[in-house]
Design a protein around this motif. Structure first.
Motif, PDB file in Angstrom:
ATOM      1  N   ALA A  72      57.315  38.319  47.373  1.00 52.05           N
ATOM      2  CA  ALA A  72      56.837  37.092  46.734  1.00 52.05           C
ATOM      3  C   ALA A  72      56.762  37.268  45.221  1.00 52.05           C
ATOM      4  O   ALA A  72      56.426  38.342  44.726  1.00 52.05           O
ATOM      5  N   GLU A  73      57.073  36.197  44.495  1.00 48.92           N
ATOM      6  CA  GLU A  73      57.054  36.206  43.033  1.00 48.92           C
ATOM      7  C   GLU A  73      55.618  36.310  42.517  1.00 48.92           C
ATOM      8  O   GLU A  73      54.669  35.934  43.200  1.00 48.92           O
ATOM      9  N   ALA A  74      55.466  36.844  41.296  1.00 50.63           N
ATOM     10  CA  ALA A  74      54.164  36.914  40.621  1.00 50.63           C
ATOM     11  C   ALA A  74      54.315  36.315  39.238  1.00 50.63           C
ATOM     12  O   ALA A  74      55.397  36.312  38.644  1.00 50.63           O
ATOM     13  N   VAL A  75      53.218  35.790  38.720  1.00 52.76           N
ATOM     14  CA  VAL A  75      53.205  35.149  37.405  1.00 52.76           C
ATOM     15  C   VAL A  75      52.074  35.755  36.583  1.00 52.76           C
ATOM     16  O   VAL A  75      50.940  35.871  37.064  1.00 52.76           O
ATOM     17  N   LEU A  76      52.384  36.162  35.350  1.00 49.45           N
ATOM     18  CA  LEU A  76      51.382  36.669  34.429  1.00 49.45           C
ATOM     19  C   LEU A  76      50.967  35.559  33.477  1.00 49.45           C
ATOM     20  O   LEU A  76      51.815  34.833  32.951  1.00 49.45           O
ATOM     21  N   ASP A  77      49.663  35.425  33.264  1.00 52.17           N
ATOM     22  CA  ASP A  77      49.148  34.468  32.282  1.00 52.17           C
ATOM     23  C   ASP A  77      48.665  35.275  31.087  1.00 52.17           C
ATOM     24  O   ASP A  77      47.627  35.928  31.143  1.00 52.17           O
ATOM     25  N   GLU A  83      46.388  40.403  25.704  1.00 55.95           N
ATOM     26  CA  GLU A  83      45.367  40.096  26.698  1.00 55.95           C
ATOM     27  C   GLU A  83      46.008  39.342  27.857  1.00 55.95           C
ATOM     28  O   GLU A  83      46.578  38.265  27.654  1.00 55.95           O
ATOM     29  N   VAL A  84      45.919  39.877  29.038  1.00 56.66           N
ATOM     30  CA  VAL A  84      46.433  39.229  30.241  1.00 56.66           C
ATOM     31  C   VAL A  84      45.254  38.576  30.949  1.00 56.66           C
ATOM     32  O   VAL A  84      44.360  39.262  31.460  1.00 56.66           O
ATOM     33  N   GLU A  85      45.242  37.251  30.960  1.00 59.33           N
ATOM     34  CA  GLU A  85      44.103  36.535  31.510  1.00 59.33           C
ATOM     35  C   GLU A  85      44.123  36.485  33.027  1.00 59.33           C
ATOM     36  O   GLU A  85      43.074  36.413  33.660  1.00 59.33           O
ATOM     37  N   ASP A  86      45.317  36.524  33.623  1.00 60.43           N
ATOM     38  CA  ASP A  86      45.375  36.413  35.084  1.00 60.43           C
ATOM     39  C   ASP A  86      46.705  36.948  35.580  1.00 60.43           C
ATOM     40  O   ASP A  86      47.726  36.872  34.880  1.00 60.43           O
ATOM     41  N   VAL A  87      46.681  37.513  36.767  1.00 57.92           N
ATOM     42  CA  VAL A  87      47.892  37.904  37.485  1.00 57.92           C
ATOM     43  C   VAL A  87      47.907  37.101  38.775  1.00 57.92           C
ATOM     44  O   VAL A  87      47.095  37.343  39.674  1.00 57.92           O
TER      45      VAL A  87
END
Length: 850
Positions: A167-172, A33-37
């Motif tokens: 730009a960098e991205a972060v997966l939660d 489950e990916v809560e946020d991108v």
């Protein structure tokens, strides 16, 4: 877990790096489950590296203000002079490297930078903090970069990961409790490799180039009952305490949500995120004697890294030296051996602890930590050695440290092939049969190898099968069904067809189920709102109810592991949950409430179950294994260990039952409305409850009605006791009703009403009786005395005063009389009325009011 995309894909052999959204979809596809991108906002304009050359303190202002000269190479307004910038932060000094946003820069959030006069100086830009750059939320000070990061004037945007277009991205990512391996770049990277069928390079297999192992790093003893499976220690000496953490590591920690502290601590945190192995760094100069891992002893204390002195429990696992505990295993280290800004000799620890012990300790001491979060979900014990090697190599490279040749590897964890988990045998076609899909040949073996399993093909009795040995990081693979899940999720749940089962004719709801649903509809139609309160209650609520010590409702099932420590008992009555809902709604401004709930209660004291079978207090339920189906005897013992769970309906009323307005003054809810709610429920079952006065906590002794159907007590209704209302913070005159639905008779076909086409005769009677004569008893007597001709009796007025005498009251009833086959004469109606009055006088001493 927050994961920077660039770090996540570092060990995956992808021909083309997917976007953050595509990676999120890939993780979802394989069961995560990916809560946020979170996409870092790009910075446009001249964002540069600068070196502070001069600081002038402006002391004429109430808060600290500094006018700084910053060397930005040739990027400034005057290439020959440092840029002048006003700044309010004080966490930097002359010579530090900072990030400067020059005029023309637009920071995240659309914040445009321009030259402006402030505090009596012209500020040609801004020195940036982390949150102003969109990297983390820290605004305690500006971002100070390591000295050798870049030269002044260099473009800072690519270095920070906020360049326009890159730009960098972060997966939660939300990690399930059974997938502790995924709380790491190593684990999630492997899942990405599976999702894209790409090669994966395990970071634990990288040779760190350390010297050959010679002897032990530190004497360590692991006691057998300590719950420590493996304890690996490695020592580094001559560490430069002033060495900064490299920016690339600092940036990754920040994006992952971890605050950088110092090189030694940052390295242990970095290795934890990368390999999933929590680590701890001790100041070796402050560790005295041998290290012993054991259970805590009585009266032992430890001051943890948060400077809190904690009393240890005998269930806690402690890392100790000759001075006593120096670490709370798996949770937090001790302050006595903390790495400081002068530490040059570091002892690195990578251990594996019993998950349950760490979980209990973290909750007992209220110390949730990233380390405890991983140990609770099981950490791969085979990765401990690689983690210490990785940390030692990083400290040697960036801290100029010397790695001591010794390594300590203590604990019962076996070496080599003996460390493998138990093999599992699975029929080769089992995934196909479970999913109803014909997977390509070899799909099962390929997918199991991808997750790290060793697979051997076997066959017995002509049936193809595989013997699968799970990797050390997958202790959740213990049965064929677990292996099937791995194959199905990696092949894709979306390829499994959705087929509805065929509907079997002649099935449907039982009559009891229909009645239960009709109860909810009837109460909703009557103006009540259904709520779903907690099925658990606090022990103190029974005291607030004023129950006697021997009241059966005090015999409650205590939860071994309650979700809420304040509600540790299974409810023996529906009232605690309903009254909690009233308190919550009243606190939010809702004063007029009519709530109901239909649910089960747990009554271990009951002498009989709802199915009518005799039953005493339940015994202890046996612990049944999962290797095979329980035997009939085990099932019987399990059922015998369950408490009785009768189905009940409860309702509470407070405030106005009829609201006031232009139509009138309204009417407050009273105990009679609670009784009427009980009548409404009973009418669904085709029953008419007999109402009699009673004394039953928590109801008011003078306003409590006992309800019987066919001579069986089914519940109570009335106004709650004032002391109960005061103890629970409820509004005055709150009323409640509770009935046991399992005690109401369930008829397949309800008696149909008899409808007469002949006109009724309507008569009123007013009877004077003693005040202790219940109105319900008087009404029942009138019904009996009126005989078959009396169709309905309704109380419409109650009067007490001087006209009827002290200790007496007048009750006025409306009688409706009718014959099914003829028109009644006045004489017949009067005779039936007189017979009813006569019986009331005989039984209750009632007289007709003049």
């Amino acid at each position: 877990m927050r994961v920077p995309v660039s770090w996540l894909t570092e060990h995956v052999g992808l021909t083309e790096v997917p976007s953050a959204d595509e990676l999120a979809e890939a993780l979802i596809r394989v069961g995560f489950e990916v809560e946020d991108v979170e996409q870092l906002e790009a910075v446009t304009g001249p964002l540069v590296i600068g070196r502070v050359t001069e600081i002038e303190e402006l002391t004429e202002f109430k808060k600290p203000i500094r006018f700084c000269r910053v060397d930005v190479g040739t990027r400034g307004s005057d290439p020959a002079e440092p840029q002048g910038i006003v700044c309010g932060a004080t966490n930097f000094a002359v010579g530090d490297l900072v990030v400067a946003a020059l005029p023309g820069t637009t920071l995240p959030g659309g914040f445009a930078i321009a030259a402006r006069k402030t505090y009596g100086r012209v500020s040609d830009g801004m020195i940036c903090a982390l949150d102003e750059l969109g990297i983390g939320d820290d605004h305690a000070g500006i971002l100070v970069l390591p000295p050798d990061t870049a030269e002044p004037g260099a473009d800072a945007a690519p270095l920070l990961g906020v360049a326009d277009g890159a730009a960098e991205a972060v997966l939660d990512v939300a990690i399930n409790p059974d997938r502790g391996y995924a709380l790491s770049i190593r684990g999630l990277g492997r899942e990405i490799a599976c999702a894209y069928d790409a090669p994966f390079g395990d970071p634990t297999a990288i040779n760190q180039g350390l010297p050959a192992v010679e002897g032990e790093a530190w004497p360590v003893t692991v006691e057998p009952a300590s719950g420590c499976r493996r304890f690996v220690a490695r020592r580094v000496t001559d560490l430069d305490p002033t060495a900064p953490t490299p920016w690339w590591m600092t940036r990754r920690l920040l994006l992952a949500g971890i605050r950088p502290i110092s090189l030694a601590v940052d390295v242990t945190n970095y290795v934890m995120l990368e390999l999933g192995q929590p680590m701890h760094a001790y100041d070796a100069a402050r560790v005295t004697g041998d290290v012993v891992v054991r259970r805590a002893r009585a009266d032992e204390k430890i001051t943890t890294l948060d400077d809190v002195s904690r009393a240890l429990d005998p269930d806690d696992v402690a890392v100790c030296d000759e001075s006593g505990p120096i670490g709370l295993a798996g949770v937090m280290g001790g302050a006595s051996t903390e790495v400081t800004d002068t530490t040059a000799d570091v002892l690195l620890e990578a251990a594996t602890w019993e998950p349950a012990s760490v979980a209990r300790a973290a909750r007992r001491h209220k110390l949730p930590s990233e380390a405890a979060r991983r140990f609770e979900r099981t950490v791969d014990p085979a990765v401990a050695r690689a983690a210490t090697d990785r940390a030692a190599a990083l400290l040697a490279h960036y801290g100029s440290a010397t790695v001591a040749p010794g390594v300590t590897d203590a604990g019962p964890f076996p070496a080599g092939d003996e460390a493998a988990l138990e093999p599992v045998r699975m029929a080769l076609d089992l995934p196909d049969r479970v999913a109803g899909v014909a997977y390509p040949r070899g799909a099962s073996v390929r997918r199991l190898v991808q997750v790290g399993c060793a697979v051997d093909v076997d066959s017995q009795d002509g049936a193809a099968a595989v013997v699968v040995t799970p990797p050390t990081w997958r202790p959740d693979l213990v049965r064929p069904a677990d292996l099937v899940e791995e194959v199905l999720r990696l092949e894709g749940y979306d390829v499994i067809p959705s087929v509805l089962p065929a509907f079997a004719g002649g099935t449907g709801l039982t009559m009891a189920q229909r009645r239960r649903r009709q109860v909810s509809r009837a109460l909703a139609d009557a103006g009540y709102q259904e709520v779903l309160p907690s099925p658990f209650m606090a022990p103190g609520v029974l005291d607030a109810f004023g129950l006697d010590d021997d009241d059966p409702r005090r015999s409650a099932v205590r939860l071994a592991n309650p979700l809420d420590a304040d509600r540790s008992l299974m409810a023996t009555t529906l009232l605690p949950g309903l009254l909690d809902a009233v308190v919550r709604n009243v606190s939010r401004g809702l004063r007029d409430l009519a709530l109901f709930h239909v649910g089960q209660v747990a009554r271990p004291d009951r002498g009989e179950r709802s199915d009518g079978e005799g039953r005493g207090t339940p015994g202890a339920a046996p612990v049944v294994g999962t290797a095979q189906r329980p035997t009939d005897a085990e099932i019987a013992a399990l059922l015998e260990g369950l408490p009785a769970q009768p189905l009940r309906v409860g309702a509470v009323l407070t405030g106005a039952w009829e609201p006031k307005g232009w139509w009138g003054e309204g009417r407050p809810a009273t105990w009679t409305d609670a009784v009427e709610a009980a009548r409404t429920v009973a009418s669904v079952y085709g029953a008419t409850p007999e109402v009699s006065d009673d004394r039953h906590a928590p109801w008011h002794p003078g306003r409590c009605a006992a309800l019987h159907v066919d001579g069986v007590l089914v519940g109570h209704a009335g106004e709650l006791h004032p002391k109960v209302l005061e103890a629970l913070g409820l509004p005055p005159r709150t009323c409640a009703m509770e009935l046991e639905l399992d005690r109401l008779p369930v008829h397949e076909v309800l008696a149909r009403p008899e409808v007469s086409a002949f006109p009724p005769v309507l008569l009123d009677v007013a009877l004077v009786a003693a005040t202790d004569v219940p109105a319900a008893a008087l009404e029942a007597t009138l019904v009996e005395g009126g005989g078959d001709l009396l169709e309905d009796v309704r109380l419409f007025d109650v009067y007490s005063g001087a006209q009827v005498g002290e200790g007496r009251r007048s009750l006025a009833f409306a009688l409706r009389l009718r014959a099914p086959d003829r028109t009644l004469t006045l004489e017949e109606a009067s005779a039936a009325r007189d017979a009813a009055i006569a019986l009331a006088g005989e039984r209750h001493g009632a007289t007709l009011r003049a």
